[in-house]
Write an enzyme that holds these catalytic residues in place. Structure first.
Site, PDB file in Angstrom:
ATOM      1  N   SER A  15       0.737  -1.247   0.089  1.00 41.35           N
ATOM      2  CA  SER A  15       0.159  -0.065  -0.039  1.00 41.35           C
ATOM      3  C   SER A  15       0.919   1.211  -0.055  1.00 41.35           C
ATOM      4  O   SER A  15       2.018   1.148   0.379  1.00 41.35           O
ATOM      5  CB  SER A  15      -0.780  -0.148   1.298  1.00 41.35           C
ATOM      6  N   GLY A  16       0.279   2.378  -0.480  1.00 41.49           N
ATOM      7  CA  GLY A  16       0.953   3.740  -0.242  1.00 41.49           C
ATOM      8  C   GLY A  16       2.288   3.873  -0.694  1.00 41.49           C
ATOM      9  O   GLY A  16       2.550   3.532  -1.699  1.00 41.49           O
ATOM     10  N   ILE A  17       3.162   4.575   0.271  1.00 35.34           N
ATOM     11  CA  ILE A  17       4.530   4.654  -0.127  1.00 35.34           C
ATOM     12  C   ILE A  17       5.254   3.421  -0.522  1.00 35.34           C
ATOM     13  O   ILE A  17       6.104   3.518  -1.515  1.00 35.34           O
ATOM     14  CB  ILE A  17       5.328   5.548   0.886  1.00 35.34           C
ATOM     15  N   ASP A  36       4.977  -7.946   3.488  1.00 26.74           N
ATOM     16  CA  ASP A  36       3.764  -7.240   4.182  1.00 26.74           C
ATOM     17  C   ASP A  36       3.140  -8.021   5.011  1.00 26.74           C
ATOM     18  O   ASP A  36       3.196  -9.486   4.677  1.00 26.74           O
ATOM     19  CB  ASP A  36       3.305  -6.272   3.094  1.00 26.74           C
ATOM     20  N   LEU A  53       5.045  -7.601  11.255  1.00 24.56           N
ATOM     21  CA  LEU A  53       6.485  -6.686  11.845  1.00 24.56           C
ATOM     22  C   LEU A  53       6.256  -6.735  13.256  1.00 24.56           C
ATOM     23  O   LEU A  53       7.072  -5.723  14.138  1.00 24.56           O
ATOM     24  CB  LEU A  53       6.926  -5.723  11.027  1.00 24.56           C
ATOM     25  N   GLY A  78       4.752   0.589   8.166  1.00 28.92           N
ATOM     26  CA  GLY A  78       4.260   1.421   9.450  1.00 28.92           C
ATOM     27  C   GLY A  78       2.914   1.646   9.640  1.00 28.92           C
ATOM     28  O   GLY A  78       1.921   1.531   8.693  1.00 28.92           O
ATOM     29  N   SER A 118       9.503  10.192   9.336  1.00 27.17           N
ATOM     30  CA  SER A 118       8.551  11.295   9.195  1.00 27.17           C
ATOM     31  C   SER A 118       8.936  12.543   9.653  1.00 27.17           C
ATOM     32  O   SER A 118       9.946  12.602  10.632  1.00 27.17           O
ATOM     33  CB  SER A 118       7.252  10.730   9.996  1.00 27.17           C
ATOM     34  N   TYR A 158       3.358   7.558  18.124  1.00 19.09           N
ATOM     35  CA  TYR A 158       3.798   7.768  16.749  1.00 19.09           C
ATOM     36  C   TYR A 158       5.094   8.781  16.615  1.00 19.09           C
ATOM     37  O   TYR A 158       6.041   8.273  15.914  1.00 19.09           O
ATOM     38  CB  TYR A 158       2.653   8.297  15.866  1.00 19.09           C
ATOM     39  N   LYS A 162       8.998   7.481  15.478  1.00 17.90           N
ATOM     40  CA  LYS A 162       9.924   8.192  14.144  1.00 17.90           C
ATOM     41  C   LYS A 162      11.003   8.786  14.645  1.00 17.90           C
ATOM     42  O   LYS A 162      12.221   8.632  14.096  1.00 17.90           O
ATOM     43  CB  LYS A 162       8.859   9.101  13.546  1.00 17.90           C
TER      44      LYS A 162
HETATM   45  N1  LIG Z   1       1.044   9.010   4.753  1.00 14.40           N
HETATM   46  C1  LIG Z   1       1.871   9.844   5.493  1.00 14.40           C
HETATM   47  O1  LIG Z   1       1.151  10.963   5.466  1.00 14.40           O
HETATM   48  C2  LIG Z   1       3.094   9.623   6.070  1.00 14.40           C
HETATM   49  C3  LIG Z   1       3.999  10.610   6.468  1.00 14.40           C
HETATM   50  C4  LIG Z   1       5.186  10.387   6.918  1.00 14.40           C
HETATM   51  C5  LIG Z   1       5.604   9.034   6.996  1.00 14.40           C
HETATM   52  N2  LIG Z   1       4.886   8.057   6.614  1.00 14.40           N
HETATM   53  C6  LIG Z   1       5.324   6.807   6.824  1.00 14.40           C
HETATM   54  O2  LIG Z   1       5.331   6.023   5.630  1.00 14.40           O
HETATM   55  C7  LIG Z   1       5.209   4.633   5.648  1.00 14.40           C
HETATM   56  C8  LIG Z   1       4.171   4.031   4.897  1.00 14.40           C
HETATM   57  O3  LIG Z   1       2.898   4.551   5.263  1.00 14.40           O
HETATM   58  P1  LIG Z   1       1.838   4.988   4.234  1.00 14.40           P
HETATM   59  O4  LIG Z   1       1.420   6.275   4.152  1.00 14.40           O
HETATM   60  O5  LIG Z   1       2.276   4.187   2.930  1.00 14.40           O
HETATM   61  O6  LIG Z   1       0.568   4.014   4.767  1.00 14.40           O
HETATM   62  P2  LIG Z   1      -0.022   2.769   4.225  1.00 14.40           P
HETATM   63  O7  LIG Z   1      -1.287   2.186   5.322  1.00 14.40           O
HETATM   64  O8  LIG Z   1      -0.693   2.974   2.802  1.00 14.40           O
HETATM   65  O9  LIG Z   1       1.138   1.544   4.080  1.00 14.40           O
HETATM   66  C9  LIG Z   1       1.717   0.930   5.293  1.00 14.40           C
HETATM   67  C10 LIG Z   1       1.841  -0.568   4.916  1.00 14.40           C
HETATM   68  O10 LIG Z   1       2.432  -1.208   5.896  1.00 14.40           O
HETATM   69  C11 LIG Z   1       2.122  -2.301   6.170  1.00 14.40           C
HETATM   70  N3  LIG Z   1       2.141  -2.989   7.561  1.00 14.40           N
HETATM   71  C12 LIG Z   1       1.432  -2.360   8.511  1.00 14.40           C
HETATM   72  N4  LIG Z   1       1.470  -2.871   9.448  1.00 14.40           N
HETATM   73  C13 LIG Z   1       2.368  -3.844   9.281  1.00 14.40           C
HETATM   74  C14 LIG Z   1       2.791  -5.092   9.895  1.00 14.40           C
HETATM   75  N5  LIG Z   1       2.386  -5.485  11.517  1.00 14.40           N
HETATM   76  N6  LIG Z   1       3.618  -6.150   9.351  1.00 14.40           N
HETATM   77  C15 LIG Z   1       3.751  -6.105   7.956  1.00 14.40           C
HETATM   78  N7  LIG Z   1       3.528  -4.988   7.317  1.00 14.40           N
HETATM   79  C16 LIG Z   1       2.466  -3.837   8.095  1.00 14.40           C
HETATM   80  C17 LIG Z   1       0.655  -2.229   5.715  1.00 14.40           C
HETATM   81  O11 LIG Z   1      -0.018  -3.650   5.406  1.00 14.40           O
HETATM   82  C18 LIG Z   1       0.687  -1.503   4.459  1.00 14.40           C
HETATM   83  O12 LIG Z   1       1.006  -2.146   3.203  1.00 14.40           O
HETATM   84  C19 LIG Z   1       4.953   4.630   7.262  1.00 14.40           C
HETATM   85  O13 LIG Z   1       6.176   4.059   8.088  1.00 14.40           O
HETATM   86  C20 LIG Z   1       4.378   5.845   7.782  1.00 14.40           C
HETATM   87  O14 LIG Z   1       4.690   6.037   9.135  1.00 14.40           O
HETATM   88  C21 LIG Z   1       3.449   8.302   6.087  1.00 14.40           C
END
Ligand SMILES: NC(=O)c1ccc[n+]([C@@H]2O[C@H](COP(=O)([O-])OP(=O)(O)OC[C@H]3O[C@@H](n4cnc5c(N)ncnc54)[C@H](O)[C@@H]3O)[C@@H](O)[C@H]2O)c1
Length: 261
Positions: A15-17, A36, A53, A78, A118, A158, A162
């Protein structure tokens, strides 16, 4: 830039990033191994390892699933504050660090480790006592006790997760230097992914103020090229740094603190 011939492990690739990083790495020619708890979109990776994780046994099983050497490890997975303080500290820091250490024997000499920090971790030096206490927590089982002892709400957990991740990245700047292994962090500001709403919900006015300052929210595709650069040869002398990728938010905070706004 090319990542041709490189094998890259990416956590959070479902997902996401993390998904954007997997797509970027593949487009640059890398072989991608996704880790994941959820399965990534078909075609996004060459191998998928399901792992949680927050659980030691699940983390420790990952290394055994990987054949051959790894050129980069991207720790992207995360959780947002709404998932609860203990779980957030486990997944975002203590579990991430355990996975990294367990994969060290799999890393090739010259490999790169990239940690997704972050903007929330920017103030780690002001919180160094609490950060140090978390750095001392070795076991995932001890995180709940740490939370009881150190208090704080879910939003603070949180931020602390970070802060500790960024501090650890800097602290370990030369840990694996003899093998040429480097570790860096990338720190996004607000990015429109599925957890964006969770941040707005938890941080309330503070998050809304950030969004007013920015011309737009970040997209996962804004972050992925920087992560890919840190995996590649061009970043070989970049070590132990935390690079903001945040539309100018970190610069804004620093200028305000220094009174040159
Ligand atoms: N979205 C934001 O605004 C933002 C800003 C700064 C940092 N971040 C960081 O970016 C990273 C990615 O976040 P995102 O925004 O893409 O979120 P997201 O929810 O889209 O993706 C997170 C991914 O982590 C996986 N995950 C979560 N818990 C898990 C676990 N226990 N075991 C294995 N996999 C697990 C999820 O399944 C998912 O695929 C994170 O570390 C988040 O803290 C996000």
């Amino acid at each position: 830039m090319s990542l041709q011939g490189k094998t890259i492990v990416i956590t959070g690739a479902a997902s996401g990033i993390g998904a954007a990083c997997a797509a970027e790495a593949k487009s640059l020619g890398a072989k991608v191994i996704a880790v994941d708890r959820n399965e990534p979109t078909a075609g996004l990776c060459d191998q998928f390892i399901r792992a949680d994780l927050s659980r030691a046994d699940s983390i420790d099983a990952v290394a055994g699933e990987i054949q051959g050497g790894v050129d980069a490890l991207c720790n992207i997975a995360g959780l947002p504050p709404t998932r609860g303080g203990a779980l957030v500290l486990q997944v975002n820091f203590v579990g991430l660090r355990r996975l990294t250490l367990s994969l060290l024997p799999k890393l090739n000499d010259g490999a790169s480790i990239v940690n997704l920090g972050s903007l929330a971790g920017f103030g780690w030096a002001e919180q160094v006592d609490q950060v140090r206490a978390l750095l001392d927590v070795d076991s995932l089982d001890d995180v709940a006790t740490f939370c009881t002892q150190h208090g704080g709400d879910d939003a603070r957990a949180y931020f602390l997760s970070k802060e500790a991740l960024i501090a650890w990245t800097l602290q370990r700047r030369w840990q694996w230097r003899a093998r040429g292994i480097r570790m860096n962090a990338v720190s996004p500001g607000p990015v429109e992914t599925p957890i964006h709403q969770d941040f707005l919900q938890t941080l309330g006015e503070r998050a809304e103020e950030d969004m007013r300052l920015l011309e737009r929210a970040g997209q996962a595709e804004d972050i992925a090229p920087l992560v890919a650069f840190l995996c590649g040869e061009g970043s070989r002398w970049i070590r132990g740094v935390n690079i903001p990728c945040d539309g100018g938010m970190a610069a804004h905070i620093l200028c305000q603190q220094a009174g040159i706004d």
